[in-house]
Design an enzyme around this catalytic site. Structure first.
Site, PDB file in Angstrom:
ATOM      1  N   SER A   1       4.942   2.756   7.847  1.00  0.00           N
ATOM      2  CA  SER A   1       4.577   1.562   7.079  1.00  0.00           C
ATOM      3  C   SER A   1       5.698   1.172   6.124  1.00  0.00           C
ATOM      4  O   SER A   1       6.229   2.007   5.388  1.00  0.00           O
ATOM      5  CB  SER A   1       3.295   1.825   6.287  1.00  0.00           C
ATOM      6  OG  SER A   1       2.212   2.040   7.145  1.00  0.00           O
TER       7      SER A   1
ATOM      8  N   HIS B   1       0.816  -1.220   0.000  1.00  0.00           N
ATOM      9  CA  HIS B   1       0.000   0.000   0.000  1.00  0.00           C
ATOM     10  C   HIS B   1       0.851   1.272   0.000  1.00  0.00           C
ATOM     11  O   HIS B   1       0.347   2.357  -0.259  1.00  0.00           O
ATOM     12  CB  HIS B   1      -0.968   0.004   1.195  1.00  0.00           C
ATOM     13  CG  HIS B   1      -0.327   0.295   2.515  1.00  0.00           C
ATOM     14  ND1 HIS B   1       0.020  -0.678   3.428  1.00  0.00           N
ATOM     15  CD2 HIS B   1       0.016   1.465   3.096  1.00  0.00           C
ATOM     16  CE1 HIS B   1       0.534  -0.130   4.500  1.00  0.00           C
ATOM     17  NE2 HIS B   1       0.553   1.175   4.327  1.00  0.00           N
TER      18      HIS B   1
ATOM     19  N   ASP C   1      -0.027  -7.554   1.374  1.00  0.00           N
ATOM     20  CA  ASP C   1       0.456  -6.174   1.558  1.00  0.00           C
ATOM     21  C   ASP C   1       1.986  -6.103   1.585  1.00  0.00           C
ATOM     22  O   ASP C   1       2.581  -5.428   2.415  1.00  0.00           O
ATOM     23  CB  ASP C   1      -0.118  -5.564   2.833  1.00  0.00           C
ATOM     24  CG  ASP C   1       0.035  -4.051   2.870  1.00  0.00           C
ATOM     25  OD1 ASP C   1       0.207  -3.441   1.792  1.00  0.00           O
ATOM     26  OD2 ASP C   1       0.008  -3.475   3.977  1.00  0.00           O
TER      27      ASP C   1
END
Length: 433
Positions: free
Chosen positions: A283, A172, A207
């Site tokens: 992230s 993402h 992911d």
């Protein structure tokens, strides 16, 4: 007045001890002083000498009863035991009356060597920092007026796993279907070097993604193991929250959580739950053990103290299966709303309500909006991070899967019921086709 009371209390405690220490020896030596004052011998006649000796013997210490000889010693021992027992109390009292003595003692304490001995977090960060990268996604169609560069859309983190320039991160972070062919990836190292990155492989289901930059002899982060991690074990998180490169946070492994527990039914992953702070921009960054090895990939934050990372063993499986494959960004085209979301269950709602008293009691299940991309359909429709979606197109939402199913219906907007604190909002989102 308080000081006077302290003095009275202190005096009443210390006076018996002083009396015992002074009175005992005085009593013990009374006869010695008495004998020294006897009349001196006037001549050396045997009779006078014997009489004088007899008088001296009458008043000598040898005639004192044995029990009286031991009383002073017993008193001294009792007083010593009392002082030893109440040493902490009297030390505290002395510190109250003479604070300058305490300050001088603390100032004189030598703490040299403490930093080197206990700075294990700093050592891990120093070892790993060169291999951690800042990733920025840019829109090449929109040029910033002041810098003349493409406009930044989002940012994240990653870490180098191969000297030739292979970077592991979250999918993402580097996948944006809204930009399609207008996206560019900027990769920046901690030493200031920048590279143009290209997505090599990506798996939106788990992911995970890899990004390739053109480089050689780049610093590499060693991959560890995640199955052996124990709850309570120290971990260090590195990343770039809010574009602040190489921010260090630390915490422990809180638990191993199956994806079903988090409402992610399509992802067969056992996530690492940690209380290390993972914020927007962290992230894709590494979660490290105290050996400086990557044991996870920072993925999402739910609440302060509750964050999740993808285990490195799952990432190793992704790297082995994706070897030799290339990612084509435009092969899969789905409708896009530009939000990152997560299913929330009743226990999670209860925890959210405990931390946010304003959360409506009507909310029992739903989908938490974790992140909203700037200028995306979700933002244009009015969604905010922290919103909880409870209904989509008139159907009660119990899982994020229902949002994806609604997106699969071509040409139909999303009619959402959203709770923002106590407020119930109706929001219409028109996805990009």
């Amino acid at each position: 007045m308080n000081t006077f009371k302290k003095i009275i209390t202190f005096d009443s405690q210390i006076r018996p001890i002083c009396f015992a220490l002074i009175a005992g020896p005085l009593r013990n030596n009374k006869h010695w002083f008495h004998s020294r004052n006897q009349t001196k011998l006037q001549n050396i006649k045997l009779e006078r000498f014997q009489n004088s000796k007899q008088e001296h013997s009458t008043g000598s210490y040898s005639h004192v009863p044995i029990i009286q000889r031991f009383i002073p010693g017993v008193l001294v021992l009792a007083a010593s035991a009392y002082i030893a027992k109440n040493y902490g109390y009297y030390k505290e009292k002395l510190q109250e009356f003479f604070p300058f003595v305490v300050v001088a003692t603390k100032l004189g304490k030598n703490l040299a060597g403490q930093r080197e001995k206990y700075n294990f977090i700093a050592e891990v960060a120093d070892l790993a920092a060169p291999a951690v990268v800042y990733i920025e996604i840019r829109d090449t169609k929109r040029i910033d007026y002041y810098t003349g560069q493409p406009t930044p859309i989002s940012n994240g983190s990653g870490f180098i796993i191969d000297q030739s320039g292979l970077i592991l991160t979250n999918a993402h972070v580097v996948i944006d279907n809204n930009l399609k062919n207008n996206m560019s990836i900027l990769v920046k190292l901690v030493d200031g070097r920048t590279f143009e990155g290209v997505v090599e492989n990506a798996d939106t289901q788990s992911d995970l993604a890899t990004v390739r930059v053109k480089g050689s002899h780049l610093p590499v982060l060693k991959l560890g193991g995640s199955t052996s991690l124990k709850p309570g074990e120290w971990v260090v998180a590195l990343g770039s929250p809010l574009a602040l490169s190489n921010t260090v946070t630390c915490g422990i492994i809180s638990a191993h959580r199956k994806s079903e527990e988090l409402g992610l039914f399509k992802k067969k992953i056992v996530y690492l739950q940690t209380d290390a702070s993972i914020n927007q921009g962290n992230s894709g960054g590494p979660l490290l053990n105290l050996d400086g090895e990557a044991v996870g990939i920072n993925s999402m934050k739910i609440l302060p103290g509750i964050s999740f990372a993808i285990p490195i063993d799952h990432a190793k499986a992704f790297l082995s299966t994706s070897s030799g494959q290339k990612y084509a960004q435009n092969v899969r085209r789905t409708r896009y709303i530009g939000i990152t979301m997560m299913t929330v269950t009743e226990p999670m709602i209860a925890e959210l309500r405990k931390r946010q008293c304003s959360l409506s009691v009507k909310v029992r299940e739903g989908v938490l909006v974790w992140k909203v991309i700037t200028e995306s359909p979700g933002e244009r429709g009015g969604l905010h991070p922290g919103d909880i979606i409870t209904h989509v197109n008139g159907v009660e939402v119990k899982s994020s899967v229902q949002i994806y199913e609604a997106l699969a219906e071509k040409g139909k907007p999303l009619d959402l019921v959203v709770y923002r604190g106590q407020k119930e909002l109706k929001i219409l989102v028109k996805p990009d086709e």
